[in-house]
Design a protein around this motif. Structure first.
Motif, PDB file in Angstrom:
ATOM      1  N   ILE A 170       0.819  -1.216   0.000  1.00 53.01           N
ATOM      2  CA  ILE A 170       0.000   0.000   0.000  1.00 53.01           C
ATOM      3  C   ILE A 170       0.854   1.268   0.000  1.00 53.01           C
ATOM      4  O   ILE A 170       0.327   2.369   0.138  1.00 53.01           O
ATOM      5  CB  ILE A 170      -0.969   0.019   1.195  1.00 53.01           C
ATOM      6  N   GLY A 171       2.176   1.119  -0.159  1.00 56.12           N
ATOM      7  CA  GLY A 171       3.037   2.276  -0.347  1.00 56.12           C
ATOM      8  C   GLY A 171       3.528   2.958   0.900  1.00 56.12           C
ATOM      9  O   GLY A 171       4.110   4.047   0.819  1.00 56.12           O
ATOM     10  N   LEU A 172       3.322   2.361   2.075  1.00 51.48           N
ATOM     11  CA  LEU A 172       3.815   2.994   3.305  1.00 51.48           C
ATOM     12  C   LEU A 172       5.324   2.880   3.435  1.00 51.48           C
ATOM     13  O   LEU A 172       5.984   3.777   3.953  1.00 51.48           O
ATOM     14  CB  LEU A 172       3.133   2.367   4.527  1.00 51.48           C
ATOM     15  N   ILE A 173       5.886   1.740   3.013  1.00 48.40           N
ATOM     16  CA  ILE A 173       7.328   1.539   3.062  1.00 48.40           C
ATOM     17  C   ILE A 173       7.770   0.964   1.717  1.00 48.40           C
ATOM     18  O   ILE A 173       7.012   0.227   1.082  1.00 48.40           O
ATOM     19  CB  ILE A 173       7.756   0.592   4.210  1.00 48.40           C
ATOM     20  N   PRO A 174       8.992   1.309   1.253  1.00 58.02           N
ATOM     21  CA  PRO A 174       9.461   0.773  -0.029  1.00 58.02           C
ATOM     22  C   PRO A 174      10.046  -0.628   0.150  1.00 58.02           C
ATOM     23  O   PRO A 174      10.608  -0.948   1.199  1.00 58.02           O
ATOM     24  CB  PRO A 174      10.550   1.769  -0.433  1.00 58.02           C
ATOM     25  N   PRO A 175       9.940  -1.498  -0.851  1.00 60.30           N
ATOM     26  CA  PRO A 175      10.612  -2.804  -0.768  1.00 60.30           C
ATOM     27  C   PRO A 175      12.116  -2.639  -0.886  1.00 60.30           C
ATOM     28  O   PRO A 175      12.604  -1.741  -1.581  1.00 60.30           O
ATOM     29  CB  PRO A 175      10.027  -3.568  -1.959  1.00 60.30           C
ATOM     30  N   THR A 176      12.845  -3.502  -0.196  1.00 57.03           N
ATOM     31  CA  THR A 176      14.307  -3.478  -0.312  1.00 57.03           C
ATOM     32  C   THR A 176      14.743  -3.973  -1.675  1.00 57.03           C
ATOM     33  O   THR A 176      15.678  -3.440  -2.278  1.00 57.03           O
ATOM     34  CB  THR A 176      14.934  -4.351   0.792  1.00 57.03           C
ATOM     35  N   SER A 177      14.082  -4.988  -2.191  1.00 51.14           N
ATOM     36  CA  SER A 177      14.321  -5.477  -3.541  1.00 51.14           C
ATOM     37  C   SER A 177      13.056  -6.143  -4.038  1.00 51.14           C
ATOM     38  O   SER A 177      12.137  -6.426  -3.273  1.00 51.14           O
ATOM     39  CB  SER A 177      15.502  -6.463  -3.560  1.00 51.14           C
ATOM     40  N   GLY A 178      13.029  -6.439  -5.348  1.00 53.04           N
ATOM     41  CA  GLY A 178      11.822  -6.989  -5.934  1.00 53.04           C
ATOM     42  C   GLY A 178      10.746  -5.934  -6.063  1.00 53.04           C
ATOM     43  O   GLY A 178      10.943  -4.760  -5.711  1.00 53.04           O
ATOM     44  N   THR A 179       9.598  -6.349  -6.570  1.00 50.61           N
ATOM     45  CA  THR A 179       8.506  -5.397  -6.731  1.00 50.61           C
ATOM     46  C   THR A 179       7.180  -6.154  -6.796  1.00 50.61           C
ATOM     47  O   THR A 179       7.138  -7.371  -6.668  1.00 50.61           O
ATOM     48  CB  THR A 179       8.694  -4.545  -8.002  1.00 50.61           C
TER      49      THR A 179
END
Length: 455
Positions: free
Chosen positions: A185-194
């Protein structure tokens, strides 16, 4: 040094102070516009530098703020720039995965997670519009501070979720479920992948994703001074509802969660009970016909009647949208979810529908019998006749509980043996139960945690 904004500001204030102090004993005190040409103070240069800094740094600060406020940070512009190479990059990464990384991945993942990863890889190479959510090896690492080690919250999760399906995530506290939802939901960014929501990348297209998304967070995010109706009107407008359509959607939402009758919807949320706030949060997540909905423990704090009503709302809502739901209620998972994933230690330990999981991990009956203590040996002999490989899992004061493999036991034989035993000794109580989803969850979670500790 005046190139740094703080130093140019300080020099300007210093020059003002010097002129003010030197003129206190005279008729004229302080700096005048005529003093700007005085080469001693350099105020002309200071103001020129400050105007130039304002013209350059203010737009730059605005751009950086816009970039960093979206998940992905500074990577967002690079990812947008390289988006045209996505298919070629994905294809080459898949091939390298097969040649180099497959051995490592297969060793760490179970069969269900590996199969789900293969489905995701196929969908990325040949997109399918029927799939609302595709998570591609998404990972989240919280970097340690003050000497603490890094925390791997989500371990390269892959998931494909079609429209019209409710996917349930079960797992112990701290397993990483909320971290996964927060990334989606966009609160935190993923470290890798998507992940892709209807083909839109969560790293670069989050503003567009918001228009098709509904969220029921784990903790209610409500304004105490607004009424329930005002909340729904506000969020309905965010979903582009207007006029009569907005009013109808608001009334329908209040009715669906039992907040319409008695003027409850017109009361301030600060006067709501915990269960009423939870129901309002669910109504907010579904208003505006979102195509994807994330629900983080939606039935927490609800009484049985309200919970059953909420389940009816969710079952009706999942007909034309994809829903990801986290819960600790096994009953809720069985009622609502088409597929389940047991999530432990940042990754899926198994994925399947409830019946599949119970059949795969719970291939036993649980036989319980209570007698007086002197007949415990006879009870054990009875069970051994029914199932030679039975396993006693509980024993206290005449009450014994056994696991009986289903392939060795016929239910009719159990009843026959118990009736015969009643003629030989007194049986206070007995029962035969099938494996429940809760038994499966405990078994899988304990096994995964024991493996991680040994590893």
């Amino acid at each position: 040094m005046e190139i740094v904004p703080g130093f140019s500001l300080y020099r300007g204030l210093y020059e003002f102070g010097q002129y003010a102090s030197s003129g206190t004993a005279t008729e004229t005190s302080g700096m005048k516009w005529t003093n700007m040409s005085d080469p001693v103070n350099g105020m002309r240069t200071v103001l020129i530098i400050m105007v130039a800094e304002w013209a350059i740094l203010l737009p730059l600060a605005f751009c950086l703020d816009q970039v960093s406020s979206l998940s992905g940070g500074l990577r967002k512009r690079l990812l947008t720039f390289l988006k045209c190479f996505k298919k070629r990059a994905v294809s080459s990464r898949r091939h390298s995965f097969g040649r180099i990384g497959s051995k490592v991945i297969l060793e760490m993942e179970n069969l269900d997670a590996t199969q789900e990863r293969e489905v995701v890889e196929q969908l990325l190479l040949q997109p399918n519009a029927n799939h609302a959510i595709i998570c591609d090896n998404i990972k989240k690492v919280y970097h340690g501070k003050d000497g603490n080690p890094d925390k791997l919250a989500v371990r390269g999760l892959s998931l494909a979720l079609p429209k019209g399906q409710c996917f349930g995530m079960l797992g112990p506290n701290g397993a990483g479920k909320t971290s996964f939802i927060s990334m989606m939901i966009g609160l935190i960014p993923p470290t890798s992948g998507t992940a892709y929501v209807h083909g839109m990348d969560i790293r670069t297209d989050m503003n567009d994703i918001y228009t098709t998304m509904g969220v029921c967070p784990q903790h209610d995010l409500l304004w105490e001074t607004l009424t329930g109706r005002e909340h729904l009107l506000f969020y309905g407008r965010l979903k582009n509802l207007k006029g009569a359509a907005l009013l109808k959607a608001t009334d329908d939402s209040l009715k669906s969660v039992n907040l319409f009758l008695g003027g409850v919807g017109n009361k301030q949320v600060g006067k709501y009970s915990g269960g009423m706030k939870r129901r309002l949060s669910v109504a907010i997540s579904l208003i505006g016909d979102p195509k994807v909905v994330f629900m983080d423990e939606p039935s927490t704090g609800l009484d049985p009647a309200s919970r059953n009503n909420l389940w009816s709302v969710v079952k009706e809502a999942k007909k034309n949208r994809a829903i990801i739901l986290t819960t600790h209620s096994m009953e809720e998972a069985e009622v609502l979810c088409d597929r389940l994933g047991i999530f432990v230690g940042g990754g899926f330990q198994c994925i399947g529908n409830p019946k599949e999981l119970k059949g795969r991990y719970g291939g036993t009956y649980v036989f319980t019998m209570t007698t007086s203590s002197e007949h415990e040996q006879e009870v054990e002999q009875l069970v051994r006749r029914l199932s030679p490989s039975a396993n006693r899992i509980y024993h206290i004061s005449g009450t014994q509980k056994f696991e009986l493999p289903k392939q060795e036991v016929k239910i009719a034989d159990v009843f026959h043996e118990v009736e015969n035993a009643k003629s030989r000794f007194s049986i206070h109580a007995w029962g035969l139960a099938d494996t429940t989803l809760e038994d499966v969850f405990i078994k899988v979670a304990n096994g995964a945690q024991a493996f991680n500790e040994n590893a």
